[in-house]
Design a protein around this motif. Sequence first.
Motif, short mmCIF file in Angstrom:
data_model
loop_
_atom_site.label_atom_id
_atom_site.label_comp_id
_atom_site.label_asym_id
_atom_site.label_seq_id
_atom_site.Cartn_x
_atom_site.Cartn_y
_atom_site.Cartn_z
N TYR A 45 1.26 17.63 -12.58
CA TYR A 45 0.30 17.36 -11.51
C TYR A 45 -0.09 18.67 -10.85
N ILE A 46 -1.36 19.04 -10.96
CA ILE A 46 -1.87 20.30 -10.44
C ILE A 46 -2.65 20.02 -9.17
N THR A 47 -2.29 20.72 -8.09
CA THR A 47 -2.93 20.51 -6.79
C THR A 47 -4.35 21.06 -6.81
N ILE A 48 -5.30 20.20 -6.43
CA ILE A 48 -6.69 20.61 -6.33
C ILE A 48 -6.99 21.10 -4.92
N ILE A 49 -6.55 20.31 -3.94
CA ILE A 49 -6.84 20.64 -2.55
C ILE A 49 -5.74 20.08 -1.65
N THR A 50 -5.48 20.73 -0.56
CA THR A 50 -4.54 20.26 0.46
C THR A 50 -5.33 19.92 1.71
N THR A 51 -5.05 18.75 2.28
CA THR A 51 -5.79 18.32 3.46
C THR A 51 -4.89 17.50 4.38
N ARG A 52 -5.41 17.11 5.52
CA ARG A 52 -4.69 16.28 6.48
C ARG A 52 -5.13 14.84 6.35
N ALA A 53 -4.21 13.91 6.67
CA ALA A 53 -4.49 12.49 6.51
C ALA A 53 -3.70 11.68 7.51
N LYS A 54 -4.14 10.44 7.70
CA LYS A 54 -3.38 9.43 8.45
C LYS A 54 -2.88 8.44 7.42
N ILE A 55 -1.56 8.27 7.35
CA ILE A 55 -0.97 7.39 6.35
C ILE A 55 -0.28 6.22 7.04
N ILE A 56 -0.60 5.02 6.57
CA ILE A 56 -0.04 3.79 7.14
C ILE A 56 0.63 3.02 6.02
N GLY A 57 1.87 2.61 6.24
CA GLY A 57 2.56 1.79 5.25
C GLY A 57 1.96 0.40 5.20
N GLU A 58 1.64 -0.06 4.01
CA GLU A 58 1.01 -1.37 3.85
C GLU A 58 2.03 -2.43 3.43
N SER A 59 2.79 -2.15 2.36
CA SER A 59 3.77 -3.12 1.90
C SER A 59 4.81 -2.43 1.03
N GLY A 60 5.92 -3.08 0.88
CA GLY A 60 6.99 -2.60 0.01
C GLY A 60 7.77 -3.80 -0.50
N ARG A 61 8.15 -3.76 -1.76
CA ARG A 61 8.94 -4.86 -2.31
C ARG A 61 9.81 -4.33 -3.43
N GLU A 62 10.88 -5.05 -3.68
CA GLU A 62 11.81 -4.72 -4.76
C GLU A 62 11.88 -5.91 -5.71
N PHE A 63 11.95 -5.61 -7.01
CA PHE A 63 12.08 -6.67 -7.99
C PHE A 63 12.76 -6.12 -9.24
N LEU A 64 13.20 -7.01 -10.08
CA LEU A 64 13.86 -6.62 -11.32
C LEU A 64 12.82 -6.56 -12.45
N LYS A 65 12.90 -5.48 -13.22
CA LYS A 65 11.99 -5.32 -14.34
C LYS A 65 12.76 -4.62 -15.45
N ALA A 66 12.88 -5.27 -16.56
CA ALA A 66 13.62 -4.74 -17.72
C ALA A 66 15.05 -4.38 -17.33
N ASP A 67 15.71 -5.30 -16.65
CA ASP A 67 17.11 -5.16 -16.23
C ASP A 67 17.37 -3.95 -15.34
N ARG A 68 16.40 -3.56 -14.53
CA ARG A 68 16.64 -2.53 -13.54
C ARG A 68 15.84 -2.85 -12.28
N GLU A 69 16.31 -2.35 -11.18
CA GLU A 69 15.66 -2.62 -9.90
C GLU A 69 14.51 -1.65 -9.69
N VAL A 70 13.33 -2.18 -9.41
CA VAL A 70 12.12 -1.38 -9.24
C VAL A 70 11.59 -1.60 -7.83
N THR A 71 11.16 -0.51 -7.21
CA THR A 71 10.58 -0.57 -5.87
C THR A 71 9.09 -0.28 -5.98
N GLN A 72 8.28 -1.12 -5.34
CA GLN A 72 6.84 -0.92 -5.32
C GLN A 72 6.42 -0.69 -3.87
N ILE A 73 5.85 0.48 -3.59
CA ILE A 73 5.43 0.84 -2.24
C ILE A 73 3.93 1.06 -2.25
#
Length: 119
Positions: free
Chosen positions: A42-70
């Motif tokens: 991953y090559i950085t194109i530009i750096t800037t400022r932002a406002k970030i708001i958490g929308e949702s997060g969940r955990e579930f099992l996928k292929a016998d491992r715990e996966v987090t989706q944020i």
Amino acid sequence: MSNFYLRQGKNIVETGELREKIEICNREMVLDRKTGIQVPTYITIITTRAKIIGESGREFLKADREVTQIKKRCFIRNRRDMAIDESLFIRHKSKLFNIYEAIPLDIMFMELRLEQIEE
């Protein structure tokens, strides 16, 4: 668009609320010299400022491992010098996020909906 972020008739985001530093990145496949396998970089194109708001997060099992989706929402200033779309990625606090939706809000701001990439 929901009016969740509207506060007493103000705009969705104000310039002073852009406190978080993010990097907008492009993914390129680079050949690893030791193994001979192409590795995403991953090559950085530009750096800037932002406002970030958490929308949702969940955990579930996928292929016998715990996966987090944020999922998060990111508000940035519109860039005249580059087009921000779903092909780019965001790096925030050493975590990578995929842009799955880019929405222009008005002349000044753009909303990016992000989903964290598992590494």
